[in-house]
Structure formats: structure tokens, C-alpha cells
Design a protein around this motif. Structure first.
Motif, short mmCIF file in Angstrom:
data_model
loop_
_atom_site.label_atom_id
_atom_site.label_comp_id
_atom_site.label_asym_id
_atom_site.label_seq_id
_atom_site.Cartn_x
_atom_site.Cartn_y
_atom_site.Cartn_z
N ALA A 75 0.84 -1.20 0.00
CA ALA A 75 0.00 0.00 0.00
C ALA A 75 0.88 1.25 0.00
O ALA A 75 1.98 1.25 0.54
N PHE A 76 0.37 2.32 -0.61
CA PHE A 76 1.12 3.56 -0.67
C PHE A 76 1.20 4.17 0.72
O PHE A 76 0.18 4.40 1.37
N GLY A 77 2.40 4.43 1.16
CA GLY A 77 2.57 5.04 2.49
C GLY A 77 4.02 4.99 2.92
O GLY A 77 4.91 4.54 2.19
N SER A 78 4.28 5.47 4.12
CA SER A 78 5.64 5.53 4.65
C SER A 78 6.20 4.12 4.87
O SER A 78 5.50 3.23 5.34
N VAL A 79 7.47 3.93 4.53
CA VAL A 79 8.14 2.65 4.74
C VAL A 79 8.94 2.66 6.04
O VAL A 79 9.59 1.67 6.38
N GLY A 80 8.86 3.79 6.76
CA GLY A 80 9.63 3.90 8.00
C GLY A 80 11.12 3.89 7.72
O GLY A 80 11.61 4.60 6.86
N ARG A 81 11.88 3.04 8.43
CA ARG A 81 13.32 2.92 8.22
C ARG A 81 13.66 1.58 7.58
O ARG A 81 14.84 1.20 7.51
N ARG A 82 12.63 0.87 7.11
CA ARG A 82 12.84 -0.45 6.51
C ARG A 82 13.13 -0.30 5.02
O ARG A 82 12.22 -0.26 4.20
N ILE A 83 14.39 -0.20 4.68
CA ILE A 83 14.81 -0.06 3.29
C ILE A 83 15.73 -1.23 2.96
O ILE A 83 16.88 -1.26 3.42
N PRO A 84 15.27 -2.21 2.19
CA PRO A 84 16.10 -3.38 1.92
C PRO A 84 17.19 -3.14 0.88
O PRO A 84 18.04 -4.01 0.67
N TYR A 85 17.17 -1.98 0.22
CA TYR A 85 18.13 -1.72 -0.85
C TYR A 85 19.26 -0.82 -0.35
O TYR A 85 19.02 0.14 0.37
N ARG A 86 20.48 -1.15 -0.74
CA ARG A 86 21.64 -0.37 -0.29
C ARG A 86 21.71 0.96 -1.01
O ARG A 86 21.98 2.00 -0.41
N ILE A 87 21.44 0.96 -2.32
CA ILE A 87 21.45 2.18 -3.13
C ILE A 87 20.04 2.45 -3.62
O ILE A 87 19.35 1.53 -4.07
N LEU A 88 19.63 3.70 -3.57
CA LEU A 88 18.29 4.06 -4.05
C LEU A 88 18.34 5.44 -4.71
O LEU A 88 19.27 6.22 -4.50
N HIS A 89 17.31 5.69 -5.51
CA HIS A 89 17.17 7.00 -6.16
C HIS A 89 16.16 7.80 -5.34
O HIS A 89 15.04 7.34 -5.10
N LEU A 90 16.55 8.99 -4.92
CA LEU A 90 15.72 9.77 -4.00
C LEU A 90 15.15 11.01 -4.68
O LEU A 90 15.84 11.70 -5.43
N ILE A 91 13.87 11.27 -4.39
CA ILE A 91 13.19 12.49 -4.85
C ILE A 91 12.80 13.28 -3.62
O ILE A 91 12.32 12.71 -2.63
N ASN A 92 13.01 14.58 -3.67
CA ASN A 92 12.73 15.39 -2.48
C ASN A 92 11.25 15.73 -2.36
O ASN A 92 10.43 15.32 -3.19
N GLN A 93 10.91 16.50 -1.35
CA GLN A 93 9.52 16.82 -1.05
C GLN A 93 8.84 17.59 -2.18
O GLN A 93 7.63 17.48 -2.40
N ASP A 94 9.62 18.38 -2.94
CA ASP A 94 9.07 19.19 -4.03
C ASP A 94 9.03 18.45 -5.36
O ASP A 94 8.70 19.03 -6.39
N GLY A 95 9.40 17.16 -5.35
CA GLY A 95 9.37 16.37 -6.58
C GLY A 95 10.63 16.47 -7.41
O GLY A 95 10.65 15.99 -8.56
N HIS A 113 14.87 16.67 7.96
CA HIS A 113 13.72 17.47 7.52
C HIS A 113 12.40 16.99 8.14
O HIS A 113 11.34 17.51 7.78
N ASP A 114 12.47 15.99 9.03
CA ASP A 114 11.29 15.46 9.70
C ASP A 114 10.23 15.03 8.67
O ASP A 114 9.06 15.41 8.75
N LEU A 115 10.67 14.25 7.67
CA LEU A 115 9.77 13.77 6.62
C LEU A 115 9.69 12.24 6.68
O LEU A 115 10.30 11.61 7.53
N LYS A 116 8.95 11.68 5.72
CA LYS A 116 8.79 10.22 5.65
C LYS A 116 9.22 9.74 4.28
O LYS A 116 9.11 10.46 3.29
#
Length: 273
Positions: A75-95, A113-116
Motif C-alpha cells: 500500500a502507498f505510504g511511509s516505509v519507516g526505516r525499513r529499506i532493503p536496498y543499499r542504493i536508491l534514487h531519491l526524490i525530495n519533497q518538491d518532486g 527534515h522530519d519527513l517520511k
């Protein structure tokens, strides 16, 4: 005497082997079936008439081959701190894209930044995550739920009608009759209205007029909304039996209230006579 002792020892050894074999196989057969297969193994087969002989048994399997279960989409939502991938592509809050980075850096930015963190594309290389606020996640969940709700279900026919807000009264009545016929067949009807130039007609008022005409059968599947500038759309569906009963009950109560008010108005006039 020596021969007798040797024979006695052999018989005792044979009984012990039988007892151990029974315990071993009895334990395997009484265990809860698990999805594993035991490889071939050698076992001792005692024969009272012959010397000890070795035989190869067949593989013992406790369950059929496991069938591949389809992976459920998270389901679409926060994954918390559970990230199984070592490298990821990140998009910021503004897209905006922040590029590829280690998950530790992504978690650091999330905390700063106190985000999810939300998973957007798991099949991408590397997987795409986005930093979002709780409000952004809530709004996106509502959009996805509305989109899913508006999507026609398998086996449901969806018809479409499109016209201008400057439509003539007779033409609107014709289209409304067509909508009523489709609703009677329990089709979904998508109605799109384009804002005509130099027209002050409120498109939302037009939607309400259409629904009012078929209100005894239809309700909104997707409420009127602006899809792009000058264009609004909604989706109508046939009411369920439960909704029809509730609608009829409401109409009966409304009619009873109207009749009661009319009777109260008539009483003073009768007294004057």
C-alpha cells in the motif's frame, strides 16, 4: 558357548536396529508436513536369514512442489526505516530528483527534515523513493482511492457522454434520457461537460440537474471534479438495493412532512370559514 553368545548379540543388535528405524520413521510421519524433500539415504535392512544387507530407499517428500504466490503490491505510504536496498534514487519533497545515494544518506535527510520515505517504483534500478510529509501522503492516498473507485470494475460496462455547457434544453433532455436508459441497465456513465466560450453556466449545476432527473435510480460513483481547465467530469452508477431503500425511506419522510405542513396551513383557513 561362544557361538551361542555371538548369535544372542546379533539378535539383540537386530532388535535395536528395528526399534531405532521405527522411531525414526514414526517421527517423520507424525511431523507437520513442511515444504522440504529429503535426499536419498542408505539404511540397514535386517534379514534374520541372511547377513546385514544395505538397500537404497526412495526420496521421501513431505509436500508437493510449492507454487509461486503472486507478490502483493504494498500500500502507498511511509516505509519507516525499513529499506532493503543499499542504493536508491531519491526524490525530495518538491518532486525534484536528488540522484542515487546510499540508504544511510536518505535516512539522514529524512530525519533532518522530519519527513517520511515513500516507495514509488520498486522495479526501477535503483528503486525510487520520495521524501514526503504526512499531509502529502494523505492527499496522495485520497487521489489513488478516488482513481481506483472511478475505474470500471471487470465486467462493468462504462458509457460516456460529452457536451458543452451551452447545450440546449431539448438536447439536454435527450441526453438525460439516454443516461437513464444506461443506468437502468446498470452501466456506469461518465459525463464530461466542457465550458463554452462566453457562457456563465455553472457546470456543477448541470451535473446536479442531470442527477436530479435520474435520482430514483442513480448516484455518484465519482463526484463532479475539474479534470483540466474548462472541463469537468463525473461518473454515475446505479444505486444498490440498500441505497434504493434508504432513498425511498427519505422520500417518504419528506412527503409526509410536506403533507403535514399543508394540513396545518389548511386548518386556520377552515376556522375562518
Amino acid at each position: 558357548m561362544t557361538t551361542f553368545c555371538v548369535m544372542k548379540l546379533l539378535c539383540q543388535a537386530t532388535r535395536n536396529e528395528n526399534r531405532y528405524a521405527e522411531r525414526f520413521f514414526g517421527t517423520l510421519l507424525t511431523q507437520t508436513p513442511q515444504k522440504r524433500a529429503f535426499p536419498p539415504f542408505w539404511m540397514v535392512v535386517p534379514d534374520p536369514r541372511k547377513s546385514t544387507v544395505f538397500g537404497l530407499t526412495q526420496p521421501f517428500c513431505t509436500a508437493e512442489k510449492s507454487q509461486t504466490q503472486p507478490k502483493k503490491k504494498a500500500a502507498f505510504g511511509s516505509v519507516g526505516r525499513r529499506i532493503p536496498y543499499r542504493i536508491l534514487h531519491l526524490i525530495n519533497q518538491d518532486g525534484e530528483s536528488l540522484g542515487n545515494m546510499h540508504r544511510a544518506e536518505a535516512l539522514k535527510l529524512m530525519d533532518q527534515h522530519d519527513l517520511k520515505l515513500v516507495l514509488l517504483q520498486e522495479n526501477a534500478e535503483p528503486p525510487v523513493y520520495r521524501l514526503m510529509s504526512g499531509q502529502q501522503i494523505h492527499e496522495e492516498q485520497l487521489k489513488r482511492a478516488e482513481k481506483k473507485k472511478a475505474s470500471p470494475k471487470p465486467g462493468v460496462v462504462q458509457k460516456e457522454l460529452s457536451f458543452s455547457s451551452a447545450i440546449a434544453k431539448n438536447d439536454l433532455e435527450t441526453k438525460t434520457k439516454q443516461i437513464a436508459q444506461w443506468i437502468e441497465k446498470k452501466y456506469h456513465v461518465k459525463v464530461t461537460i466542457r465550458q463554452a466560450k462566453d457562457s456563465n453556466t455553472d457546470m456543477l449545476v448541470l451535473f446536479e440537474q442531470i442527477l436530479e432527473t435520474v435520482s430514483e435510480k442513480a448516484t455518484y460513483l465519482s463526484k463532479p471534479k475539474v479534470t483540466r481547465e474548462g472541463v469537468s467530469t463525473c461518473i454515475l452508477r446505479h444505486m444498490s438495493d440498500k441505497e434504493l431503500k434508504a432513498y425511498q425511506k427519505m422520500e417518504n419522510q419528506k412527503n409526509s412532512t410536506v403533507r403535514k405542513d399543508e394540513n396545518e396551513e389548511l386548518k386556520p383557513s377552515e376556522l375562518h370559514q
